[in-house]
Motif scaffolding. Structure first.
Motif, PDB file in Angstrom:
ATOM      1  N   GLN A  30      -6.969 -11.169 -17.826  1.00  0.00           N
ATOM      2  CA  GLN A  30      -5.913  -9.711 -17.469  1.00  0.00           C
ATOM      3  C   GLN A  30      -6.838  -8.505 -17.164  1.00  0.00           C
ATOM      4  O   GLN A  30      -6.584  -7.977 -16.469  1.00  0.00           O
ATOM      5  N   THR A  31      -7.924  -8.240 -17.958  1.00  0.00           N
ATOM      6  CA  THR A  31      -8.736  -7.192 -17.374  1.00  0.00           C
ATOM      7  C   THR A  31      -9.186  -7.274 -16.198  1.00  0.00           C
ATOM      8  O   THR A  31      -9.259  -6.329 -15.468  1.00  0.00           O
ATOM      9  N   ALA A  32      -9.701  -8.378 -15.694  1.00  0.00           N
ATOM     10  CA  ALA A  32     -10.410  -8.819 -14.525  1.00  0.00           C
ATOM     11  C   ALA A  32      -9.277  -8.578 -13.441  1.00  0.00           C
ATOM     12  O   ALA A  32      -9.550  -7.869 -12.502  1.00  0.00           O
ATOM     13  N   ILE A  33      -8.144  -8.929 -13.592  1.00  0.00           N
ATOM     14  CA  ILE A  33      -7.027  -8.795 -12.605  1.00  0.00           C
ATOM     15  C   ILE A  33      -6.565  -7.430 -12.474  1.00  0.00           C
ATOM     16  O   ILE A  33      -6.373  -6.891 -11.557  1.00  0.00           O
ATOM     17  N   SER A  34      -6.578  -6.698 -13.849  1.00  0.00           N
ATOM     18  CA  SER A  34      -6.132  -5.281 -13.689  1.00  0.00           C
ATOM     19  C   SER A  34      -7.251  -4.412 -12.981  1.00  0.00           C
ATOM     20  O   SER A  34      -6.786  -3.488 -12.109  1.00  0.00           O
ATOM     21  N   GLU A  35      -8.461  -4.723 -13.339  1.00  0.00           N
ATOM     22  CA  GLU A  35      -9.425  -3.867 -12.651  1.00  0.00           C
ATOM     23  C   GLU A  35      -9.582  -3.981 -11.304  1.00  0.00           C
ATOM     24  O   GLU A  35      -9.904  -3.057 -10.445  1.00  0.00           O
ATOM     25  N   GLY A  36      -9.410  -5.387 -10.832  1.00  0.00           N
ATOM     26  CA  GLY A  36      -9.414  -5.765  -9.307  1.00  0.00           C
ATOM     27  C   GLY A  36      -8.206  -5.262  -8.612  1.00  0.00           C
ATOM     28  O   GLY A  36      -8.447  -4.531  -7.540  1.00  0.00           O
ATOM     29  N   ALA A  37      -7.023  -5.238  -9.071  1.00  0.00           N
ATOM     30  CA  ALA A  37      -5.927  -4.401  -8.467  1.00  0.00           C
ATOM     31  C   ALA A  37      -6.013  -2.949  -8.602  1.00  0.00           C
ATOM     32  O   ALA A  37      -6.065  -2.455  -7.444  1.00  0.00           O
ATOM     33  N   THR A  38      -6.511  -2.387  -9.829  1.00  0.00           N
ATOM     34  CA  THR A  38      -6.707  -0.807  -9.419  1.00  0.00           C
ATOM     35  C   THR A  38      -7.897  -0.489  -8.666  1.00  0.00           C
ATOM     36  O   THR A  38      -7.624   0.532  -7.696  1.00  0.00           O
ATOM     37  N   SER A  39      -8.875  -1.075  -8.464  1.00  0.00           N
ATOM     38  CA  SER A  39     -10.017  -0.688  -7.626  1.00  0.00           C
ATOM     39  C   SER A  39      -9.389  -0.570  -6.059  1.00  0.00           C
ATOM     40  O   SER A  39      -9.596   0.076  -5.305  1.00  0.00           O
ATOM     41  N   PHE A  40      -8.695  -1.814  -5.829  1.00  0.00           N
ATOM     42  CA  PHE A  40      -8.098  -1.979  -4.584  1.00  0.00           C
ATOM     43  C   PHE A  40      -7.247  -0.813  -3.865  1.00  0.00           C
ATOM     44  O   PHE A  40      -7.324  -0.421  -3.014  1.00  0.00           O
ATOM     45  N   LEU A  41      -6.203  -0.577  -4.913  1.00  0.00           N
ATOM     46  CA  LEU A  41      -5.327   0.460  -4.698  1.00  0.00           C
ATOM     47  C   LEU A  41      -6.000   1.736  -4.625  1.00  0.00           C
ATOM     48  O   LEU A  41      -5.472   2.690  -3.556  1.00  0.00           O
ATOM     49  N   PHE A  42      -6.802   2.075  -5.528  1.00  0.00           N
ATOM     50  CA  PHE A  42      -7.723   3.418  -5.082  1.00  0.00           C
ATOM     51  C   PHE A  42      -8.259   3.565  -3.928  1.00  0.00           C
ATOM     52  O   PHE A  42      -8.446   4.495  -3.425  1.00  0.00           O
ATOM     53  N   THR A  43      -8.958   2.157  -3.439  1.00  0.00           N
ATOM     54  CA  THR A  43      -9.456   2.330  -2.173  1.00  0.00           C
ATOM     55  C   THR A  43      -8.498   2.570  -1.065  1.00  0.00           C
ATOM     56  O   THR A  43      -8.760   3.360  -0.099  1.00  0.00           O
ATOM     57  N   GLU A  44      -7.300   1.865  -1.137  1.00  0.00           N
ATOM     58  CA  GLU A  44      -6.502   2.004  -0.210  1.00  0.00           C
ATOM     59  C   GLU A  44      -5.904   3.463  -0.006  1.00  0.00           C
ATOM     60  O   GLU A  44      -5.581   3.889   1.131  1.00  0.00           O
ATOM     61  N   TYR A  45      -5.657   3.909  -1.156  1.00  0.00           N
ATOM     62  CA  TYR A  45      -5.159   5.250  -1.284  1.00  0.00           C
ATOM     63  C   TYR A  45      -5.855   6.298  -0.756  1.00  0.00           C
ATOM     64  O   TYR A  45      -5.413   7.468  -0.283  1.00  0.00           O
ATOM     65  N   ARG A  46      -7.382   6.033  -0.828  1.00  0.00           N
ATOM     66  CA  ARG A  46      -8.189   7.120  -0.218  1.00  0.00           C
ATOM     67  C   ARG A  46      -7.918   7.226   1.405  1.00  0.00           C
ATOM     68  O   ARG A  46      -7.932   8.033   1.833  1.00  0.00           O
ATOM     69  N   TYR A  47      -7.821   5.886   2.026  1.00  0.00           N
ATOM     70  CA  TYR A  47      -7.625   5.951   3.219  1.00  0.00           C
ATOM     71  C   TYR A  47      -6.117   6.586   3.601  1.00  0.00           C
ATOM     72  O   TYR A  47      -6.012   7.235   4.663  1.00  0.00           O
ATOM     73  N   VAL A  48      -5.258   5.965   2.656  1.00  0.00           N
ATOM     74  CA  VAL A  48      -4.050   6.644   2.992  1.00  0.00           C
ATOM     75  C   VAL A  48      -3.782   7.994   2.692  1.00  0.00           C
ATOM     76  O   VAL A  48      -2.792   8.666   3.675  1.00  0.00           O
ATOM     77  N   GLY A  49      -4.424   8.603   1.834  1.00  0.00           N
ATOM     78  CA  GLY A  49      -4.468  10.047   1.665  1.00  0.00           C
ATOM     79  C   GLY A  49      -4.940  10.855   2.795  1.00  0.00           C
ATOM     80  O   GLY A  49      -4.245  11.802   3.347  1.00  0.00           O
ATOM     81  N   VAL A  50      -5.999  10.396   3.514  1.00  0.00           N
ATOM     82  CA  VAL A  50      -6.514  10.895   4.811  1.00  0.00           C
ATOM     83  C   VAL A  50      -5.314  10.888   5.952  1.00  0.00           C
ATOM     84  O   VAL A  50      -5.055  12.137   6.695  1.00  0.00           O
ATOM     85  N   PHE A  51      -4.574   9.960   6.071  1.00  0.00           N
ATOM     86  CA  PHE A  51      -3.472   9.839   7.029  1.00  0.00           C
ATOM     87  C   PHE A  51      -2.330  10.626   6.490  1.00  0.00           C
ATOM     88  O   PHE A  51      -1.743  11.278   7.569  1.00  0.00           O
ATOM     89  N   MET A  52      -2.228  10.771   5.201  1.00  0.00           N
ATOM     90  CA  MET A  52      -0.941  11.641   4.849  1.00  0.00           C
ATOM     91  C   MET A  52      -1.094  13.261   5.270  1.00  0.00           C
ATOM     92  O   MET A  52      -0.393  13.861   5.718  1.00  0.00           O
TER      93      MET A  52
END
Length: 769
Positions: free
Chosen positions: A81-103
C-alpha cells in the motif's frame, strides 16, 4: 411584475452552504469509519470495521478458519500500500508542476485577451443585453474571470489529489477486510468511494457559492458581468481535468499493457503477480487515472453545467429582477443532490447486508435507482420553493415565458436519461449479459474475431444513449431553451456524489485484488476481491457513460451561451464559414484520439521492453527468489505520461483561440457543433468496446458458467485472445474515450469565456479577404 420564488433569499443563503458542509462532514465521517481498519501486524487480527458481526460472516479470519494466522501478510499489505501511495503521489506532484506552469500562462492569456476587449478601459459600459443600464468594465471581467479560472483549477486539482489519497488509503484495508467476508470488504471499498464522492460534490458547490458571493460584493446589481466572470471557474476545472485524464490515462495504460503482454501472454503468470516488474506501476495507474482523472473530470462537468445555467439565467427574468433564490436554482439542485445521495449511501452501508458475491453488483445498481427516484421528488420540492410559478428565459434575443413545472421536467429528463445511459452501458459491458458473452465466445477462433465482435458491440452501444440524449435535448429545449438544456445536464449530474462513490469503488477493489495477489494471500480472498473488482469494472463503465452523456448536454448548453454572448442569432450550416468549422470540429476527436492512442502505444512499447529485459536478465525472477525493479517501470510510465499529455492538451486548448481569432465566431460555432456530434459517438463507442473486452476476459477467467469453463482456463488459446482484446481496449476505455468528453466540454467553455474577445477582435482573416 414577475413573481419571486417561494423560498426567501435569506434561507437560500443559509441552505446552500449548510448542505455543502453536511456533505463534507459526511465524507469525513465515512473516512473515520474506514480508518478504524488497522493496517499493522500487531492489530491485524483484532481490527474490525464498525459493523461488529454485520455485513459478513463474523469477525473471524479466513486464515484462522484454515488453521493459519500469518501476521506477516498484514505487514506485506501495508508495505505494498505504501509503495502504491508513494508512486501515485510522486506522479501527481510531477504532473501538477507542469500543469501549474500552464495554469499561470493561461491565466495571463485570459486577463490580456478579455482586458483588451475595450482597450483595458476602467470606465463602466452599457450592458450587452440592456443598453439602458451600465455594467462593469471589460477589465473587471478579465480580472475576475482570471481569479475564477485559478479557483476552478485549484479545486479540480485538489479534488483529484484527495480522491487518490483516499483510494490509496483504502485499498489494503479492503484486502484485509476480505479475510472476514466479502460484505466487510465491500463496505470498506464503498465507504472509501463515498468519501471521494461527497468531498468533491460538496467542496465544488461550496467554492462556487462562496466565489459568487464574494464577486457580488464588487459587481452589485451587474449580474450579467458577475456570472460572465464566473464561467472562468468551469474553464479552470475542465482544463485541469484534461491533463489529469490524459496524463493519468497514459500512465495507467502504459503499465497495464506492458504488464499484460509480457506477464500474461509471454510468461503465463497471473495478473498482479509480484514477479511482474510493472505490477506496482499498474496499481499506481488505477489511482492516478481512474480516481484522480475521473474526479477532476466530473468536477469539471458540474462546474461547467452550473456556469452555463447561471450565465443564461443572469440575462433572464431572474437576473433582471435580481431574484437571488431563482438565480441559485442550479445550486439548489446540487444541494438537494448531496442530501439525496447521503440517504442513498445508507442503503448500501447500513440498511442492507451484503452476504454473498452475487449481491454486490445489484447493491451498486440499486444505488443508481434509489438516488434517481428520491432525487425526482427532491427536484419537485426545489422547483416548487426555489422558482416563481412563471418567469422568462433568454432565448436567442427574445424572452421565453416558462412555468416552474416545465423546468422541473427539464431537470428530470436529464436525471432519468442518465439512468438509462447507465443501464445501457451496463448491458453492453457486463459479462452477465449476452453482448459480452458473445465477445468472449468469439475468442474461440482467435484475437481477430474478438476484435471484430468488440468493435461491433461498441458501435451498436451508441444507439440508445444517443436517442436518450436527443430526447433530453428536445424536451428541455422545447420547454426552457438553452437554460433547460443546462439544468438537464445538472439533473444528470445531481447525483454525482453517488456516481463518484460507485466509480471510485472500482479502482479501490482492483487495487485490493492486486495487493492480495502480491501479498500471497489465500486464493479464497482473491476470489472475493475478484468478485468486487468484476462489479467495479461494470460500474466504472457506467460512470464513464454518465460522464459522456452529461458532457454532451453541458457542451450544448455552453454552446448556446457562447452563441448568445457572441451576438450570433443563427448558425447557418449552409454558409462556407460554418461548414468548414463543422468539418474541422468533427475531425478533432479523431485527431485527439490518434494522439492519445499513439502515446499509450509508445509508452507501452518502452514498458514491454523493460519488463522483458528484467525477466531475461535478473536471475531467479521467474522462480520468485529475486525481487523485480519496480521503480524503473514507475519512472517509464511517469516520464511518458508527462511528455505525451502536452500535445493533446495543446490541441484542445489552442483550437478555440486560433479559430475564434483568425476565422471568427461563426466558424468557431461550427467547430463546437462538429466536435460535439462526433466526439460523443466516439467516446461512447470507445469506452464500451474497451469495457466489453475487459469483462470478456474476466468472464473466461472466472469460469462461473459451463460456457465460460469451455473457453478457459487461464492460459488457454481463447484466454490469450481475450487478453489481446483487453490490451487493445485498455487505451480506448481509460485514455481516449473518457478524455473525449473533456474535449467537447472544454472547447465550449473556453469559447464562452473568450466570447467577448472573439466578438470584438475575431475573424481577422475574413476581414481582410
Amino acid at each position: 411584475m414577475v413573481a419571486s420564488a417561494f423560498l426567501p433569499e435569506l434561507w437560500t443563503e443559509i441552505l446552500i452552504p449548510v448542505c455543502a458542509v453536511v456533505g463534507i462532514a459526511f465524507s469525513l465521517f465515512q473516512w473515520f469509519i474506514v480508518s478504524r481498519v488497522r493496517v499493522s501486524a500487531d492489530q491485524g487480527a483484532s481490527s474490525s470495521s464498525s459493523g461488529g458481526s454485520k455485513n459478513g460472516y463474523g469477525d473471524y479470519l479466513i486464515e484462522e478458519e484454515e488453521g493459519v494466522n500469518d501476521q506477516s501478510v498484514v505487514a506485506k499489505c501495508a508495505e505494498i500500500q505504501t509503495a502504491i501511495s508513494e508512486g501515485a503521489t510522486s506522479f501527481l506532484f510531477t504532473e501538477y508542476r507542469y500543469v501549474g506552469v500552464f495554469m499561470v500562462i493561461f491565466a495571463a492569456i485570459i486577463f490580456v485577451f478579455l482586458g483588451s476587449v475595450e482597450g483595458f478601459s476602467t470606465e463602466n459600459k452599457p450592458c450587452t443585453y440592456d443598453e439602458t443600464k451600465t455594467c462593469k468594465p471589460a477589465l473587471a471581467t478579465a480580472a475576475f474571470s482570471t481569479i475564477a479560472f485559478v479557483l476552478g483549477a485549484v479545486t479540480s486539482v485538489l479534488s483529484g489529489f484527495l480522491g487518490m489519497k483516499i483510494a490509496t488509503y483504502a485499498n489494503a484495508r479492503t484486502t484485509l477486510e476480505a479475510r472476514k467476508g466479502v460484505g466487510k470488504a465491500f463496505i470498506v471499498a464503498f465507504r472509501s468511494g463515498a468519501v471521494m464522492g461527497f468531498l468533491l460534490a460538496a467542496s465544488g458547490l461550496l467554492v462556487l457559492y462562496v466565489t459568487i458571493n464574494v464577486f457580488k460584493i464588487y459587481y452589485g446589481d451587474d449580474w450579467e458581468g458577475l456570472f460572465e466572470a464566473i464561467t472562468g471557474y468551469g474553464l479552470g476545472g475542465s482544463s485541469m481535468a484534461l491533463f489529469g485524464r490524459v496524463g493519468g490515462g497514459i500512465y495507467t495504460k502504459a503499465a497495464d499493457v506492458g504488464a499484460d503482454l509480457v506477464g500474461k501472454i509471454e510468461r503465463n503468470i497471473p495478473e498482479d503477480d509480484p514477479r511482474n516488474p510493472a505490477v506496482i506501476a499498474d496499481n499506481v495507474g488505477d489511482n492516478v487515472g481512474d480516481i484522480a482523472g475521473m474526479g477532476s473530470d466530473l468536477f469539471g462537468s458540474y462546474a461547467e453545467a452550473s456556469c452555463a445555467a447561471l450565465v443564461v439565467a443572469s440575462i433572464s427574468s431572474f437576473g433582471i429582477n435580481h431574484d437571488f433564490t431563482a438565480m441559485c436554482y442550479p445550486l439548489l439542485i446540487s444541494s438537494m443532490g448531496i442530501l439525496v445521495c447521503l440517504i442513498t449511501t445508507l442503503f448500501a452501508t447500513d440498511f442492507f447486508e451484503i452476504k454473498a458475491v452475487k449481491e454486490i453488483e445489484p447493491a451498486l445498481k440499486n444505488q443508481l435507482i434509489i438516488s434517481t427516484v428520491i432525487m425526482t421528488v427532491g427536484i419537485a420540492v426545489v422547483s416548487w420553493v426555489g422558482l416563481p410559478s412563471s418567469f422568462t428565459i433568454f432565448n436567442f434575443g427574445t424572452q421565453k415565458v416558462v412555468q416552474n413545472w416545465q423546468l422541473f421536467l427539464c431537470v428530470c429528463v436529464g436525471l432519468w436519461a442518465g439512468l438509462i445511459i447507465g443501464f445501457v452501458t451496463e448491458y453492453y459491458t457486463s459479462n452477465a449479459y449476452s453482448p459480452v458473452q458473445d465477445v468472449a465466445d468469439s475468442c474461440r477462433t482467435g484475437a481477430a474475431t474478438n476484435v471484430i465482435f468488440g468493435l461491433a458491440l461498441g458501435y451498436k452501444s451508441v444507439i440508445i444513449p444517443i436517442f436518450a440524449i436527443a430526447v433530453s435535448i428536445f424536451v428541455s429545449f422545447s420547454f426552457a431553451a438553452m437554460y433547460g438544456v443546462a439544468v438537464a445536464a445538472l439533473g444528470m449530474l445531481s447525483t454525482i456524489a453517488t456516481g463518484l462513490a460507485i466509480d471510485a469503488y472500482g479502482p479501490i477493489s482492483d487495487n485490493a485484488g492486486g495487493i492480495a495477489e502480491m501479498a500471497g494471500m489465500s486464493h479464497r480472498i482473491r476470489e472475493r476481491t475478484d468478485a468486487l473488482d468484476a462489479a467495479g469494472n461494470t460500474t466504472a463503465a457506467i460512470g464513464k457513460g454518465f460522464a459522456i452523456g452529461s458532457a454532451a448536454l453541458v457542451s450544448l448548453a455552453l454552446f448556446g451561451a457562447f452563441v448568445s454572448r457572441a451576438g450570433v442569432h443563427t448558425v447557418d450550416v449552409l454558409t462556407p464559414k460554418v461548414i468548414i468549422g463543422l468539418l474541422v470540429g468533427a475531425m478533432l476527436p479523431y485527431w485527439f484520439s490518434a494522439m492519445t492512442m499513439k502515446s499509450v502505444g509508445s509508452a507501452a512499447l518502452k514498458m514491454v521492453e523493460e519488463v522483458r529485459r528484467q525477466f531475461n536478465t535478473i536471475p531467479g525472477l521467474m522462480e520468485g527468489t529475486a525481487k523485480p525493479d519496480y521503480a524503473t517501470c514507475v519512472k517509464i510510465s511517469t516520464d511518458a505520461s508527462i511528455k505525451e499529455m502536452i500535445p493533446p492538451g495543446c490541441l484542445v486548448m489552442l483550437t478555440p483561440l486560433i479559430v475564434g481569432f483568425f476565422f471568427g465566431v461563426e466558424t468557431l460555432s461550427g467547430v463546437l457543433a462538429g466536435s460535439l456530434v462526433s466526439g460523443v459517438q466516439i467516446a461512447i463507442s470507445a469506452s464500451n468496446t474497451g469495457g466489453a473486452w475487459d469483462n470478456a476476459k474476466k468472464y473466461i477467467e472466472a469460469g462461473v458458467s459451463e460456457h465460460a469453463k469451455s473457453l478457459g482456463p487461464k492460459g488457454s488459446e481463447p484466454h490469450k485472445a481475450a487478453v489481446i482484446g483487453d490490451t487493445i481496449g485498455d487505451p480506448l476505455k481509460d485514455t481516449s474515450g473518457p478524455s473525449l468528453n473533456i474535449l467537447i466540454k472544454l472547447m465550449a467553455v473556453e469559447s464562452l469565456v473568450f466570447a467577448p474577445f472573439f466578438a470584438t477582435h475575431g475573424g481577422i482573416l475574413f476581414k481582410y479577404l
